[in-house]
Design an enzyme around this catalytic site. Structure first.
Site, mmCIF file in Angstrom:
data_model
loop_
_atom_site.group_PDB
_atom_site.id
_atom_site.type_symbol
_atom_site.label_atom_id
_atom_site.label_comp_id
_atom_site.label_asym_id
_atom_site.label_seq_id
_atom_site.Cartn_x
_atom_site.Cartn_y
_atom_site.Cartn_z
ATOM 1 N N ILE A 87 0.837 -1.205 0.000
ATOM 2 C CA ILE A 87 0.000 0.000 0.000
ATOM 3 C C ILE A 87 0.864 1.243 0.000
ATOM 4 C CG2 ILE A 87 -1.755 1.293 1.278
ATOM 5 C CD1 ILE A 87 -2.795 -1.403 2.318
ATOM 6 N N ASP A 132 10.799 2.661 6.576
ATOM 7 C CA ASP A 132 10.420 1.271 6.864
ATOM 8 C C ASP A 132 11.705 0.523 7.166
ATOM 9 O OD1 ASP A 132 9.606 -1.425 6.878
ATOM 10 O OD2 ASP A 132 7.901 -0.951 5.591
ATOM 11 N N CYS A 185 -4.915 5.512 7.433
ATOM 12 C CA CYS A 185 -5.874 4.584 6.839
ATOM 13 C C CYS A 185 -5.398 3.145 7.032
ATOM 14 C CB CYS A 185 -6.046 4.867 5.347
ATOM 15 S SG CYS A 185 -6.758 6.483 4.976
ATOM 16 N N ALA A 186 -4.537 2.914 8.020
ATOM 17 C CA ALA A 186 -3.940 1.591 8.211
ATOM 18 C C ALA A 186 -4.629 0.828 9.337
ATOM 19 C CB ALA A 186 -2.442 1.728 8.473
ATOM 20 N N ARG A 187 -4.259 1.120 10.581
ATOM 21 C CA ARG A 187 -4.821 0.440 11.728
ATOM 22 C C ARG A 187 -4.950 1.419 12.894
ATOM 23 N NH1 ARG A 187 -5.978 -2.837 8.584
ATOM 24 N NH2 ARG A 187 -5.545 -5.084 8.534
ATOM 25 N N ASP A 225 -9.226 7.106 9.248
ATOM 26 C CA ASP A 225 -10.190 6.106 8.784
ATOM 27 C C ASP A 225 -10.287 4.955 9.774
ATOM 28 O OD1 ASP A 225 -11.971 5.007 6.750
ATOM 29 O OD2 ASP A 225 -10.412 3.491 6.429
ATOM 30 N N GLU A 240 -13.476 1.237 17.643
ATOM 31 C CA GLU A 240 -14.364 1.482 16.500
ATOM 32 C C GLU A 240 -15.775 1.000 16.804
ATOM 33 O OE1 GLU A 240 -12.606 -0.154 12.969
ATOM 34 O OE2 GLU A 240 -10.894 1.203 13.053
ATOM 35 N N HIS A 252 -13.814 3.596 8.636
ATOM 36 C CA HIS A 252 -13.044 2.416 8.212
ATOM 37 C C HIS A 252 -13.458 1.983 6.801
ATOM 38 C CE1 HIS A 252 -10.597 -1.151 9.953
ATOM 39 N NE2 HIS A 252 -10.362 -0.997 8.671
ATOM 40 N N GLY A 265 -11.368 1.852 4.158
ATOM 41 C CA GLY A 265 -10.190 1.527 3.354
ATOM 42 C C GLY A 265 -10.452 0.544 2.229
ATOM 43 N N ALA A 266 -11.209 -0.500 2.496
ATOM 44 C CA ALA A 266 -11.482 -1.518 1.468
ATOM 45 C C ALA A 266 -12.878 -1.375 0.873
ATOM 46 C CB ALA A 266 -11.323 -2.916 2.073
#
Length: 527
Positions: free
Chosen positions: A152, A171, A230-232, A256, A261, A279, A281-282
């Protein structure tokens, strides 16, 4: 005839693909609780799910014909992976099918923040015309900082470059050549946050990344910077974020995902300089179709040929060979964890040397076990014998296997040599009596360590009083020392200690040890 049960809502395209296959019967029944699933699962060869269905040990044990659990998406928290493995049931997912959708949402939030779109919408709806108040900013030539450079993050980088942005990324588990291939500058975390005009997070939520953006990082960001997640949930300290937004330490944020949640009663909801989505994202038509079609194809391939694409728990060698190799695999896995902890930079290559008796077993399972040890604390996806090599490849990590039948000091040895930008780190392990694992060498230091529990490893000056000082710090923190080995090396003025402790140290306590004048470095590794 093979029977497939779909217990969560899948896109029609995936269902149509399954219905088009010969000798395949598809049954759809959603909303099942554990008992309801147990009552019918015994008739099916495969179970396709999303996130609603809970595939428990009880369900898996009831699946007398079940060969496959397929997750349309990446997360398998709702599947008892250990129980599936015990039952001989393959678990597979679709890790990259919704990557583009999530990346695009991050870019959408970036643009929304830049032009104050939600505020502008509310303003016009209320009858106002506040053009001067809603002055925005161009994203071209700004710095897009990406925390996490997996699939991503790399798509976000390409989209940012298309917008004319300067892209940097952090990273620690990705090799330099991967960054270079995307023409992205690799930087440290401190540089990433301080240089960011837009900081977007795309790393997994693991122990090392929880609250990776907290008070310190937010305090070092530009006052004009924007933060996007927008990850976790859990990657950002939401209390620290509230203070930073409230006090103007950063200009804005978009979330997101959240620690809880939905984020009911969160103080963040009271602020105007933050944007929320639930949430999503998908949540695009394309992503839903992609994950559904992909898991359908993977299921058909497995049922027809036995090939398990994106399997999370499938052994690649015979049960007989696995049994012969298991003791060496366990040792290699422990050595891999220690190697990852000691490496000062991302590993680019690992040499796995099997010496003496270890050279008599199949090398690949042992090498993969070492990879699992190296990668297990670095990614959120469960790492196993099936996916370890693919994950390593994505991280830019290669492996070399070497066998040597002659040995001098021990009947069998496994030696790992990790190569990174600053040099190498090497470990050697053996099995005492053919069964008891031992770490016997770290770089130039000969040292005998039982590789289990939590290990504290220090590099320090070779002089009296150092071990006493370390022990005092641990004692004052009520940390018990269960074992300790200290070693010196010829022509070196410093020593190494490997200390087994009763419980993990906090980051604050580790820093306290590093602050001791004779101590150069202190790290802990959990085995």
């Amino acid at each position: 005839m093979k029977n497939i049960l779909i217990s969560d809502k899948l896109a029609e395209a995936g269902i149509n693909y399954l219905n088009d296959q010969p000798d395949l019967h598809v049954h759809i029944q959603t909303g099942l609780d554990e008992q309801g699933l147990c009552d019918i699962i015994g008739d099916f060869d495969a179970l396709l799910i999303r996130s609603d269905t809970k595939v428990t040990q009880k369900v898996l044990q009831a699946g007398k014909r079940l060969k496959l659990v397929g997750r349309a998406g990446i997360g398998v928290d709702n599947v008892d992976l250990a129980a599936a493995t015990e039952q001989g049931i393959i678990v597979m997912n679709t890790p990259d099918a919704n990557a583009t959708t999530t990346a695009e949402l991050a870019i959408a939030h970036l643009m929304s923040l830049s032009r104050h779109l939600p505020i502008a919408d509310r303003s016009v709806r209320s009858g106002k015309w506040e053009r001067s108040k809603l002055m925005g900013a161009e994203v071209a030539h700004k710095t897009l900082a990406i925390l996490g450079f997996g699939t991503i993050g790399r798509i976000v980088a390409q989209r940012g470059q298309g917008l004319g942005m300067n892209v940097i990324a952090y990273d620690p588990f990705v090799a330099p050549e991967v960054f270079a291939s995307y023409e992205v500058e690799s930087v440290g975390l401190d540089d990433l946050v301080s240089r960011a005009d837009y900081l977007t997070i795309h790393c997994p939520l693991i122990e090392k990344t929880r609250n990776i953006i907290g008070t310190q990082q937010l305090g070092s960001m530009k006052k004009t910077a924007m933060l996007i997640n927008c990850a976790r949930g859990g990657l950002i300290d939401e209390t620290a974020l509230f203070e930073a937004l409230k006090n103007g330490q950063i200009a804005g944020a978009a979330l997101d995902v959240y620690e809880n949640e939905p984020p009911a009663n969160s103080p963040l909801l009271t602020l105007d300089n933050i944007v929320f989505t639930p949430h999503l994202g998908a949540s695009t038509t394309e992503a839903q179709v992609a994950v559904s079609v992909e898991i359908a194809r993977q299921a058909v391939t497995f049922l027809n040929t036995g090939e398990a694409v994106n399997a999370l728990n499938l052994p690649r060698v015979s049960a007989k060979e696995l049994k012969r190799s298991q003791r060496f695999m366990n040792l290699a896995g422990s050595l891999g964890k220690v190697l990852a902890g000691l490496a000062s930079k991302p590993l680019q290559k690992i040499e796995i040397n099997l010496v003496g008796g270890a050279a008599e077993v199949e090398s690949r399972p042992v090498a993969v076990a070492a990879l699992i040890g190296v990668l297990s604390d670095q990614v959120s996806t469960p790492v196993n014998r099936v996916n370890a090599e693919n994950i390593a490849k994505r991280q830019g990590l290669s492996i070399v296997e070497v066998k040597t039948h002659e040995t001098e000091d021990y009947l069998s040895l496994i030696k790992l040599v990790g190569h990174h930008a600053d040099g190498t780190v090497s470990l050697t392990g053996t099995l005492l009596g053919g069964r008891q694992p031992r770490l016997v060498n770290i770089d130039q230091f000969e040292i005998e360590v039982i590789p289990e529990g939590t290990l504290l490893i220090t590099r320090h000056e070779d002089k009296p009083g150092v071990i006493s000082a370390i022990s005092t710090v641990l004692g004052q923190a009520q940390i018990n020392i269960t074992r300790m080995q200290v070693s010196t090396a010829e022509n070196l003025e410093h020593a190494m200690a490997v200390i087994s402790v009763s419980e993990p140290l906090t980051e604050e306590l580790l820093q306290q040890l590093c602050a001791l004048e004779p101590v150069y470095k202190a790290i802990q590794i959990k085995l």
